[in-house]
Each structure stands twice: as C-alpha cells, then as structure tokens.
Write a protein that holds these residues in place. Structure first.
Motif: not given
Length: 174
Positions: A74-96
């Motif tokens: 569960t933790t691994t899945q949560l971390l993976e999801n957080a990582k994906k969300a972080g990458i997406v958010q990082g891209l949004r932040d970088a674009e902004q």
C-alpha cells in the motif's frame, strides 16, 4: 516391644533383614528417581510452555509480516501515486514558472525596446537639428559667396541640381 520383636526376627532370619535393607535402598532409589522424574516433568512442562509461547509469537510475527507486506504494498502504491502526482504537479509548476519568466523577459524586452527607440529618436532629432543647422549655414555661406562674386543664384542652383542628379544616377548603377 515392637522393636524388640523386630530385632529378634532379624536375628532369626538374616534373609529378611537383607530384604528389608534392599527395600529401603530401593525405596530411596525410587524416591530419588521420582524426584528426578518430577523435575524432568516440570522441565518438560516449562519447555512445552516455551514452545507454545514461541508458536504464538511465530504466528503473531507471520500475521504482522503479512500486515506489513500489505502495508508495504500500500505504501509503495501510495508513493508511486504521489510520485506521479508530483511529476504532473512539477510539470505544471515548471510551465507556470516558465510562463512567468517569459512574461517578465517580454516585459523587460519591451521596456528596453521602448527605451532604445526613445534614445534612437532623440539621437535622430539631434542629427536632424544638426543637419538643419548645417544646411542653414551652407545656404548662408553660399549666398554670401554668390553676392561677393556677383553670380546668378538661379543658374548656380540648376548646376547643383544637375550634379545631384548625376550623383544619384551613379549611385543607382550596380
């Protein structure tokens, strides 16, 4: 009296005395062995209790391991999801951030361009003023020379126009 009777019987039958000694000896041995057996039984019971406790602990550890494994998955899945969300958010932040920097650079460029155009216009105005002054001085000197030497102004202007046209024709030739 009983003791006396026993003593007398012992004297009478040495074999009975021998058997009684053996019985006492065997009784002592039986008592010792019984005590040893009780001690062994007690030790065996303690070992069985420890074994039961170890079994319970083992079951508890197995259960905890399964829970931890499930938690780890569960933790691994949560971390993976957080990582994906972080990458997406990082891209949004970088674009902004990129858009903000681009806007800031564009504003800076526009300000510098406006300043450069203003400076160029001022320099152009200064040059035109100097050229106008030079033109007026040239006209003044030209008129003074013409009056001094008594030349016809219209004839001289026609000659100058002819020279200017000839210079323009030569400049346009390749």
């Amino acid at each position: 009296q009983q003791q006396q009777q026993q003593q007398q019987q012992q004297k009478e039958d040495p074999r009975i005395a021998q058997l009684e000694r053996e019985i006492k000896l065997k009784s002592n041995i039986i008592r010792e062995k019984t005590e040893e057996l009780k001690s062994l039984a007690s030790a065996y019971q303690a070992v069985e209790n420890q074994f039961a406790e170890a079994e319970e602990e083992l079951q508890s550890l197995r259960k905890a391991r399964l829970e931890n494994q499930s938690d780890a998955e569960t933790t691994t899945q949560l971390l993976e999801n957080a990582k994906k969300a972080g990458i997406v958010q990082g891209l949004r932040d970088a674009e902004q951030d990129f858009a903000a920097r681009e806007d800031a650079l564009r504003a800076q460029f526009d300000a510098e361009k406006a300043t450069a155009l203003k400076d160029a216009q001022e320099e152009m105005d200064d040059l035109l003023e100097v050229l106008g002054l030079e033109e007026r001085q040239k006209d003044f000197l030209f008129r003074e020379l013409i009056e001094t030497y008594g030349e016809d102004l219209d004839a001289l202007e026609e000659k100058l126009d002819g020279l200017t046209c000839a210079d323009d024709d030569e400049a346009s030739k390749p």
